[in-house]
Design an enzyme around this catalytic site. Structure first.
Site, mmCIF file in Angstrom:
data_model
loop_
_atom_site.group_PDB
_atom_site.id
_atom_site.type_symbol
_atom_site.label_atom_id
_atom_site.label_comp_id
_atom_site.label_asym_id
_atom_site.label_seq_id
_atom_site.Cartn_x
_atom_site.Cartn_y
_atom_site.Cartn_z
ATOM 1 N N ASP A 199 -5.481 9.560 9.626
ATOM 2 C CA ASP A 199 -4.159 9.070 9.997
ATOM 3 C C ASP A 199 -3.695 9.631 11.326
ATOM 4 O O ASP A 199 -3.959 10.786 11.667
ATOM 5 C CB ASP A 199 -3.149 9.423 8.898
ATOM 6 C CG ASP A 199 -3.439 8.682 7.611
ATOM 7 O OD1 ASP A 199 -3.521 7.446 7.676
ATOM 8 O OD2 ASP A 199 -3.589 9.315 6.556
ATOM 9 N N GLU A 219 0.863 -1.178 0.000
ATOM 10 C CA GLU A 219 0.000 0.000 0.000
ATOM 11 C C GLU A 219 0.896 1.224 0.000
ATOM 12 O O GLU A 219 1.756 1.372 0.872
ATOM 13 C CB GLU A 219 -0.895 0.035 1.244
ATOM 14 C CG GLU A 219 -2.193 -0.700 1.110
ATOM 15 C CD GLU A 219 -3.073 -0.526 2.344
ATOM 16 O OE1 GLU A 219 -2.851 0.447 3.107
ATOM 17 O OE2 GLU A 219 -3.952 -1.359 2.555
#
Length: 259
Positions: free
Chosen positions: A53, A42
């Protein structure tokens, strides 16, 4: 069989490794993940407001953007990765703005040309995915959707509709890098999702250690680790590839030997 299908067709769970594009020597870091045994890569697309995040990946985004990394740079990194690793699945993960700025069709065509296998767009709800998902599917790119602990039976069909490649189960509600959810909760939610789809289910968010990864690999089709790897890039700089390969091997070995 696609590269993603092949990665999830093994008798063991797949190990999925994440790093941010443009943070450190990305090519060397990606090669280290492959050398360590990652089944799927990824690659994070840096963004100014990475709301999903945690601190480690936010910091990686800041470092990457400070170096001037653009969407075209990410696509170039992807293209060069594909040339070096023709068989390893590559998934781009990021936010809508960089993906649709020039139009979903442009982005999908560029991804196809660069050998990208799938795309995870964090901030387009499936109910609002009228353009990017169809453009990706038309180009042969898997739109990979996120399911969370709060994805109930009413909403799950919308998440699964049009999802390809695998389902990314976010094990904790909130940001990446948080403490891992209880294994029995993960197991029950993965089983619930799998009752509604034939797609593999990979579990991420909060997975940091080989012990955690191995435990999840016994109940899921794939295990995703990001923050623990990204932290190494921030901490070790030019020495990061060796550290990444070492941790990736430990994580991949734990995932592959769990069953």
């Amino acid at each position: 069989m696609t590269r993603l299908q092949n990665a999830f067709s093994k008798p063991h769970a797949a190990f999925v490794a994440f790093i941010t594009a443009g943070d450190g020597d990305t090519a060397a870091n990606l090669d280290a993940l492959v050398a360590g045994g990652a089944d799927v890569i990824e690659l994070g697309m840096p963004f100014t407001d990475p709301m999903a995040d945690g601190p480690a990946i936010q910091a990686a985004n800041i470092r990457s953007l400070a170096r001037g990394t653009t969407t075209r740079d990410v696509l170039m990194i992807a293209n060069e990765f594909r040339e070096r690793h023709p068989e390893v699945p590559l998934v781009l993960m990021g936010y809508a703005n960089p993906m649709v700025r020039r139009g979903p069709e442009w982005f999908a065509a560029e991804c196809k040309g660069c050998g990208v296998d799938g795309v995870i767009c964090v901030d387009i709800p499936p109910e609002e995915d009228a353009e990017l998902g169809p453009a990706l599917r038309a180009a042969g790119i898997a739109p990979i959707r996120l399911a969370t602990p709060t994805t109930d039976a009413k909403r799950l069909p919308a998440v699964l509709e049009g999802c390809e490649g695998f389902v990314y189960y976010v094990s904790v509600a909130g940001i990446t890098g948080k403490q891992q959810a209880a294994l029995d909760t993960i197991e029950s939610n993965v089983a619930r999702i799998k009752r509604s789809t034939d797609l593999p289910v990979a579990v991420g968010f909060g997975v940091r250690t080989p012990e955690q990864a191995g435990a999840i690999a016994r109940v899921a089709d794939g295990v995703v680790v990001g923050s623990a790897l990204v932290e190494l890039v921030g901490e070790f700089g030019t020495e990061a590839p060796a550290k990444l390969q070492e941790l990736t091997k430990a994580l991949a070995d734990a995932v592959h030997s769990a069953r």
